[in-house]
Design an enzyme around this catalytic site. Structure first.
Site, mmCIF file in Angstrom:
data_model
loop_
_atom_site.group_PDB
_atom_site.id
_atom_site.type_symbol
_atom_site.label_atom_id
_atom_site.label_comp_id
_atom_site.label_asym_id
_atom_site.label_seq_id
_atom_site.Cartn_x
_atom_site.Cartn_y
_atom_site.Cartn_z
ATOM 1 N N ARG A 88 0.838 -1.200 0.000
ATOM 2 C CA ARG A 88 0.000 0.000 0.000
ATOM 3 C C ARG A 88 0.872 1.247 0.000
ATOM 4 O O ARG A 88 1.706 1.453 0.887
ATOM 5 C CB ARG A 88 -0.905 -0.026 1.228
ATOM 6 C CG ARG A 88 -1.897 1.115 1.312
ATOM 7 C CD ARG A 88 -2.825 0.880 2.492
ATOM 8 N NE ARG A 88 -3.756 1.971 2.668
ATOM 9 C CZ ARG A 88 -4.715 1.990 3.593
ATOM 10 N NH1 ARG A 88 -4.842 0.936 4.419
ATOM 11 N NH2 ARG A 88 -5.532 3.015 3.708
ATOM 12 N N ALA A 89 0.667 2.119 -0.985
ATOM 13 C CA ALA A 89 1.565 3.257 -1.169
ATOM 14 C C ALA A 89 1.535 4.219 0.010
ATOM 15 O O ALA A 89 2.580 4.674 0.484
ATOM 16 C CB ALA A 89 1.214 3.997 -2.459
ATOM 17 N N SER A 90 0.349 4.551 0.481
ATOM 18 C CA SER A 90 0.258 5.515 1.578
ATOM 19 C C SER A 90 0.817 4.963 2.877
ATOM 20 O O SER A 90 1.165 5.731 3.787
ATOM 21 C CB SER A 90 -1.196 5.952 1.783
ATOM 22 O OG SER A 90 -2.009 4.855 2.156
ATOM 23 N N GLU A 301 -5.257 0.974 -10.193
ATOM 24 C CA GLU A 301 -4.960 1.260 -8.784
ATOM 25 C C GLU A 301 -6.168 0.972 -7.885
ATOM 26 O O GLU A 301 -6.358 1.617 -6.866
ATOM 27 C CB GLU A 301 -4.472 2.698 -8.590
ATOM 28 C CG GLU A 301 -3.682 2.896 -7.294
ATOM 29 C CD GLU A 301 -3.143 4.303 -7.100
ATOM 30 O OE1 GLU A 301 -2.253 4.471 -6.249
ATOM 31 O OE2 GLU A 301 -3.595 5.234 -7.801
#
Length: 358
Positions: A88-90, A301
């Site tokens: 997960r990017a965040s 995404e």
């Protein structure tokens, strides 16, 4: 209305088309992961209280449930086959703690994505989060990068150009500061998606401002430099449709000219690619008209920043496959976007698919 000869009927070189989504994150990981991370963050100033990696227990059944009820369900509903899957990017949050904190966290998150890919080998293949930390030499990321590619079979990495979380303290992407990562990328023949993480700057909303700012900033940095003279085979994917770059293509062509750089097609477009995480039809139409089709790769995404249903269409904003199907493209061009370009930009992905007869 779709034409009778839709791109789903165009076979790959093995006679079977594969719709490849190059931009997926493990946003639905079991709650235990977030709880472990909270304990890690809470203990940053009291290392003796830091949780052990062994204390994080997530079963294969929990992983299956988290995927089958979410990403895999939507992939089947929408008609995509394979997702390049990264943490997960965040949650990367490289600005939190030091390198040791980031290193432990990256290893955990990458291993979970590897386990998902093992459980669903026909549907997911990994891309690695790097253990970046503000002010720390990117060379420290190389061991995790190598492990992900050589041991896990990952086919790409996510590279954060701003590990400070919205304060932009690192040198531009064209600086030699980043060369240790680039050298390893070239050696292993993998691309990087240029993807920031959570913003800790109140001026920049994470997904609405910081992500798009970073995509645009990365593109401009690459225009200003001559990185691909040193690394002619280096490949970057700029996500979210390339930020503002396609909408302001004339501006960037003009700036490149003012800077005495070659035409963008010669300066960048052999090495820089854009995904289709653009959540409305006019945006995709613009992207595919302005940017050469050879440089556009299908992505959604999902399940990510924009999960809701568009009241104007009745479909999810992030159901980007619909936009590609409705765009003014030939069947051959749709095939490039859905599959052909991904196989070319991600050669390890292509090799993995061919090894499975796809």
């Amino acid at each position: 209305m779709l034409a009778a000869d839709t791109p789903s009927q165009i076979p790959s070189s093995k006679g079977q088309r594969v719709i490849i989504d190059i931009h997926g994150h493990y946003t639905t990981a079991p709650k235990a992961l977030e709880e472990w991370r909270k304990r890690q963050i809470d203990s940053i100033n009291q290392p003796a209280l830091a949780p052990k990696v062994s204390e994080l227990r997530i079963s294969d059944d929990e992983l299956r449930e988290s995927i089958e009820l979410n990403q895999l369900k939507k992939m089947k509903e929408r008609g995509s086959d394979l997702t390049v899957f990264s943490p997960r990017a965040s949650f990367m949050a490289h600005h939190i703690g030091d390198f040791n904190v980031s290193s432990t966290w990256a290893a955990i998150c990458n291993e979970l994505c590897h386990r998902v890919a093992q459980l669903f080998p026909d549907n997911f293949i990994g891309a690695a989060m790097l253990p970046q930390s503000p002010g720390v030499d990117p060379a420290t990321c190389v061991p995790e990068l190598e492990k992900a590619v050589k041991e896990y079979g990952f086919v790409a990495i996510n590279l954060n150009p701003d590990p400070s979380g919205g304060h932009w303290k690192e040198p531009p992407l064209t600086s030699r500061h980043w060369y240790p990562v680039y050298e390893k990328m070239v050696e292993l023949d993998i691309p990087a998606m240029i993807h920031v993480s959570t913003s800790c700057n109140a001026c920049f909303h994470t997904t609405g401002a910081h992500y798009i700012n970073a995509d645009t900033t990365a593109f401009m940095q690459l225009i200003q430099g001559d990185l691909f003279t040193d690394f002619p085979t280096l490949r970057f994917v700029i996500p979210h449709g390339g930020g503002a770059a396609p909408y302001h293509w004339g501006r960037y062509r003009g700036l490149a000219q003012e800077l005495k750089k070659p035409l963008l097609k010669d300066h960048l477009l052999k090495n820089v690619f854009f995904d289709t995480c653009v959540y409305h039809q006019p945006g995709i139409d613009l992207l595919t008209r302005v940017v050469p089709v050879d440089n556009v790769l299908f992505a959604s995404e999902m399940i990510g920043a924009v999960k809701g249903i568009d009241p104007d269409t009745g479909f999810n904003f992030d159901d980007t496959k619909r936009y590609i199907e409705a765009a003014a493209l030939t069947d051959a061009e749709r095939h490039q976007i859905f599959e052909g370009n991904a196989r070319r930009v991600y050669p390890r992905l292509d090799a993995a698919l061919k090894a499975r007869g796809r």
